[in-house]
Design a protein around this motif. Sequence first.
Motif, short mmCIF file in Angstrom:
data_model
loop_
_atom_site.label_atom_id
_atom_site.label_comp_id
_atom_site.label_asym_id
_atom_site.label_seq_id
_atom_site.Cartn_x
_atom_site.Cartn_y
_atom_site.Cartn_z
N THR A 1 45.69 50.71 46.32
CA THR A 1 44.40 50.88 45.66
C THR A 1 44.11 52.34 45.33
O THR A 1 44.72 53.26 45.90
CB THR A 1 43.25 50.37 46.55
OG1 THR A 1 43.16 51.21 47.71
CG2 THR A 1 43.45 48.93 46.98
N ASP B 1 41.80 47.67 38.60
CA ASP B 1 42.57 46.55 38.05
C ASP B 1 43.75 47.05 37.23
O ASP B 1 44.81 46.41 37.21
CB ASP B 1 41.68 45.63 37.22
CG ASP B 1 40.85 46.36 36.17
OD1 ASP B 1 40.36 47.44 36.46
OD2 ASP B 1 40.68 45.82 35.06
N GLN C 1 46.30 48.57 39.75
CA GLN C 1 46.95 47.49 40.49
C GLN C 1 48.04 46.83 39.65
O GLN C 1 49.08 46.44 40.18
CB GLN C 1 45.90 46.45 40.91
CG GLN C 1 46.34 45.54 42.03
CD GLN C 1 45.16 44.87 42.72
OE1 GLN C 1 44.03 45.35 42.64
NE2 GLN C 1 45.42 43.77 43.39
N ALA D 1 41.22 42.60 41.99
CA ALA D 1 41.05 44.03 42.23
C ALA D 1 39.88 44.30 43.16
O ALA D 1 39.97 45.10 44.10
CB ALA D 1 40.86 44.77 40.91
#
Length: 470
Positions: free
Chosen positions: A102, A241, A244, A328
Amino acid sequence: MNTVDGLVIIIYFLLLIFVGILGSRRAKTSEDYIVAGRNLGFTMYLTCLAAVILGGASTIGTARLGYEFGLSGLWLVAMLGLGIVVMGIFFSKKIFSLKVLTISQMLTERYNAQTGVISALVAAIYAMMVSVTQVIGMGTVLHVLLGWNLTFSMIIGGTIALSYTILGGMWSVTMTDIVQFIIMTIGIFAIMLPMSLSKAGGWSNLQAELPTSYFGISSIGGMEIFQYFLLFCLGMVVAQDIWQRLFTARTLKVARLGTLGAGIYSLFYAIAISIIGMCAFVAIPALNDPQTAFTSMALETLPTGILGIVLASVLSALMSTSSGTLLASSTLIVNDIIKPLVPSMSEKIFLKASRFTTLATGVVTMIFAVWIQDVLVALDVAYAVLSGSLFFPIVFGFFWRKATSKAAFFSILLSAAVILIGLVVQGITATEPIVYGLITSFISFVTISLTSKQTQISTNPKLPKKQSVS
């Protein structure tokens, strides 16, 4: 809508659930669930990244802007694409080499745990609000198509996307995104765009029927374009997002080339959807709600069977982004907020916690969607907080050795407060709060960093030395 078209969409929904179940069989570990085992090749990576970028605001929102302003409606998605290109050129190598899960994990390693937690909260709220835009878009499409109550339509669409996301995490999202990207590309470029132009009488008739301003790329207004730059271009660089998805790439070359490819694809998508909105203005000049421009044009233009495919393509764009941002948000909450409190958490418990948190996030998302009901407003709020709060701490964290933990923490806190207060006072569509937030973030970060003293080394060798107050 014809029964045949309804069946096409139902079959599509069932296909997504089936593919999601297949993906769930591959989600055995936390890395499988969160980043698909970091094992995607170029084609899978590009299609999945493009699918998560181009969602409800990109399709429903850009068609609306095309209906209201013409070709300059492309700026919303063009700025998303530009942000992805910037990431590919300047940040992909640095991000890929971190081997974290993250954004907040990177900020924790670069600064400290407090900065990681507060950034996780900001980024999780952003991701959830982007999911809200997708649920609103799904509800709008199903409401126009089937005549269902708008609230009920949002709940149905959101529940389907939530179901396959919970099942297999990133593997399910990846496998469904491939299906969604193919349907989306065929539906928009091969069917909807040429048939919309035909319905509007061709490009020459558009030029004859529409005001001249509809063909200028700046007619939406310089301030609006600048706002899109602040929101979406900067926001893409620091969006969980998107990071990721980058972590799912098998190699750095895949990450870099796939990211550039997705950004270029986004530009073509922006042009296509804007033109469809322009065609809708000619074909249906008296729409009560411009947000329904795309779906209304599809109903007006497309024959039975083809209509179902195109509307499935719209739902594809919505669901792919919704599933990615839901995942996410839940990843940030579990990995960066819950897991540090339970350091002995096993892989099995982590997976269970991730699935439960995804469910809870999805429920809250649907509640917010029913409350807000405007796709562009929800998107503006999401990116305003994200860009204004996290852009400078992340960029300085990569490139400036004098950046300190204290500076990162307080710049996030102060800028988020300034943005939220500004949005309340000036309205959630105002540009000024984002500018004030960025200025607050920059000044507070630089000032505090220059008055802090280096005492530690970053825990990640790929990051510059960590700075803190001695």
